[in-house]
Design an enzyme around this catalytic site. Structure first.
Site, short mmCIF file in Angstrom:
data_model
loop_
_atom_site.label_atom_id
_atom_site.label_comp_id
_atom_site.label_asym_id
_atom_site.label_seq_id
_atom_site.Cartn_x
_atom_site.Cartn_y
_atom_site.Cartn_z
N PHE A 109 44.42 35.64 44.28
CA PHE A 109 43.59 36.37 45.25
C PHE A 109 42.60 37.31 44.57
O PHE A 109 41.62 37.73 45.18
CB PHE A 109 44.48 37.14 46.23
CG PHE A 109 44.75 38.57 45.86
CD1 PHE A 109 45.77 38.90 45.00
CD2 PHE A 109 43.95 39.60 46.38
CE1 PHE A 109 46.01 40.22 44.64
CE2 PHE A 109 44.18 40.91 46.04
CZ PHE A 109 45.21 41.23 45.16
N LYS A 110 42.83 37.63 43.30
CA LYS A 110 41.91 38.49 42.57
C LYS A 110 40.47 37.94 42.60
O LYS A 110 39.51 38.70 42.48
CB LYS A 110 42.34 38.66 41.12
CG LYS A 110 43.75 39.18 40.92
CD LYS A 110 43.87 40.65 41.28
CE LYS A 110 45.14 41.31 40.78
NZ LYS A 110 46.41 40.79 41.32
N ASP A 111 40.35 36.62 42.73
CA ASP A 111 39.01 36.02 42.78
C ASP A 111 38.17 36.56 43.94
O ASP A 111 36.95 36.65 43.82
CB ASP A 111 39.11 34.50 42.95
CG ASP A 111 39.56 33.80 41.66
OD1 ASP A 111 39.21 34.28 40.57
OD2 ASP A 111 40.26 32.78 41.78
#
Ligand SMILES: *Cc1c(COP(=O)(O)O)cnc(C)c1O
Length: 496
Positions: A109-111
């Site tokens: 999810f960091k993207d």
């Protein structure tokens, strides 16, 4: 909208300045007092597509960016980089929902934030250069390396705990390409990496700026430019639930958030502050359950053993972004927050007042799942719901069960529940495979597990992970904690 430190409201800066700096000079985090009256018409956002929602949220919170700048950032951030048509699809898992946040370039999810941060940062740069310093528990590192790769006038240096990340996470970072990237393992855990980076900021920022005309900044979730993009998928999730007919506008939806540094769930709080009809925000922790204890007792105590779990991106004892939440819960009392942080630094713990606890209770619940429960959740999700989930999402799954039991006991009605699914199961193929099917053969590596997992489940390996196998390891440094500073000084050469 102006931003100031959680520890002092004296100096106010624009969002561009806050994004460039990352951390405040006094060690606090940038916050704005205007989020509760940002003037967004939340209901009308439900008619928009993802990029349009990004625009509206950014326009409200990052209002020193011009319309053209925002549009340019948005067009460069996500397009062509995601494997699914919806950037963040909502799907069903049993009678709950998964918000799938892992279809981007590094499968975590960091993207969602780190595709955007470099765009925001390059628009904020005038004629200076920036070195991004990042401590990572695994996922931020690769997402930042991918996001900042070859960015003009920006370099990136990533530190990860030696032996503290999964095989696949290690390879993702060790094979990172780009003319401006530096990567090193550190003999310590994530908190050591994070503390090391904070110390380098405090000790070296001024000298490096003076001598080399390079500013140090951060891509960690303390950066406003990471936080703000994460608000959007909460709104998007609600919109998709409306589309499915699961809710009508105004109905409450609970969000269960696998939590480490408190960044993701804080974005949920911001979404709520901006008007999203969210119900409870649930802090889901693994065995490093310092936040569960805090939300239960009001005492934050980091003096406890650091446990290595199968959800390494949540193996954190100092949740940096909690400081922002404390600021809001204490009604903007900076000196109070500064005092708590002083206690944390000097005594390793702090305790908040009953009034602060009451404020937090209005929004948050907290619970945790240990390793065994996480593994059982992975197996149950597969066998009962036909869904393959990663160990971080599994913590959310187990905590969702616990919350539902609590609600039932209290005689409360069921509310639609969204579990934020934060990583692809293939990123943690070994633990996921073993949780469902038992061990593979003795010499199996991360790739063998990915292949076996794909074969047994019929799910496909995300392309960015499958491609890793052919890539050479480029970064082999392993540092003592005391060597991080020199590594940063040396790494400045990528900026010419
Ligand atoms: C970073 C991360 C988390 C925790 O998010 P925070 O914003 O640090 O709370 C959870 N799951 C995965 C897979 C992550 O990479």
């Amino acid at each position: 909208m102006l931003y100031h430190s959680t520890r002092s409201s004296q100096k106010k800066v624009s969002s561009k300045e806050a994004i460039l700096q990352g951390l405040c000079p006094d060690g606090g985090l940038y916050v704005s007092d205007d989020i509760f009256n940002a003037g967004l018409d939340m209901k009308s956002l439900m008619e928009l597509d993802y990029e349009q929602i990004v625009y509206e949220v950014f326009h409200a919170l990052l209002d020193d960016y011009s319309a053209d700048e925002l549009k340019d950032c948005i067009s460069k951030a996500y397009r062509g980089k995601f494997e699914t048509e919806d950037l963040t699809p909502v799907s069903q898992i049993g009678d709950r929902y998964l918000l799938e946040l892992y279809h981007g370039p590094t499968a975590a999810f960091k993207d969602m934030a780190l595709c955007m941060l470099p765009q925001l940062m390059s628009k904020a740069l005038k004629d200076e250069k920036v070195m991004i310093l990042t401590a990572t528990s695994g996922d931020t590192g690769k997402a930042a390396l991918a996001g900042f790769r070859d960015a003009e006038n920006i370099g990136i240096t990533v530190f990860f705990p030696d032996g503290g990340v999964s095989d696949i996470q290690y390879l993702q970072m060790a094979t990172a390409e780009g003319s401006n990237v530096n990567v090193a393992a550190v003999k310590g855990n994530f908190d050591d990496c994070q503390t090391g980076v904070k110390q380098i900021f405090a000790r070296c920022s001024d000298t490096i700026r003076k001598d080399r005309r390079i500013s140090l900044s951060s891509a960690n979730s303390i950066n406003v430019g990471r936080l703000v993009p994460q608000i959007v998928y909460y709104i998007e999730a609600y919109k998709q639930l409306m589309k499915r007919g699961a809710v009508s506008y105004g109905d409450k939806v609970d969000f269960i958030v696998p939590t480490g540094n408190f960044g993701d769930i804080l974005a949920g709080f911001y979404a709520k502050a901006l008007g999203l009809p969210a119900g409870r925000l649930v802090v889901a922790s693994n065995e490093n359950n310092v936040l569960t204890d805090f939300f239960t007792t009001g005492v934050y105590n980091k003096k406890r053993p650091f446990v290595k779990t199968i959800s390494p991106s949540m193996d954190i004892l100092v949740s940096s972004n909690l400081e922002r939440m404390l600021y809001y819960a204490a009604d903007g009392d900076c000196s109070y927050v500064a005092g708590l942080m002083k206690d944390l630094a000097e005594k390793g713990s702090f305790e908040v007042t009953d009034a602060v606890m009451e404020k937090l209770d209005e929004t948050f619940d907290a619970a945790y799942a240990d390793n065994e429960e996480s593994k059982r959740a992975i197996r149950k999700a597969w066998e009962k719901d036909g869904r393959l989930i990663d160990p971080h999402t599994a913590v959310g799954y187990r905590v969702a069960e616990l919350m539902e039991e609590d609600r039932k006991e209290a005689g409360e009605a069921k509310v639609p529940t969204v579990i934020l699914s934060t990583a692809s199961p293939f990123k943690f193929a070994k633990d996921v495979y073993e949780a469902i099917f038992g061990p593979l053969h003795e010499n199996a590596d991360g790739f063998d597990y990915m292949a076996a997992l794909a074969e047994k489940t019929g799910e496909s390996i995300p392309k960015p992970l499958a491609e890793l196998k052919a890539k050479p390891v480029l970064h082999k440094s392993v540092l003592e904690i005391g060597e991080m500073e020199q590594f940063v000084i040396d790494s400045l050469k990528v900026l010419g």
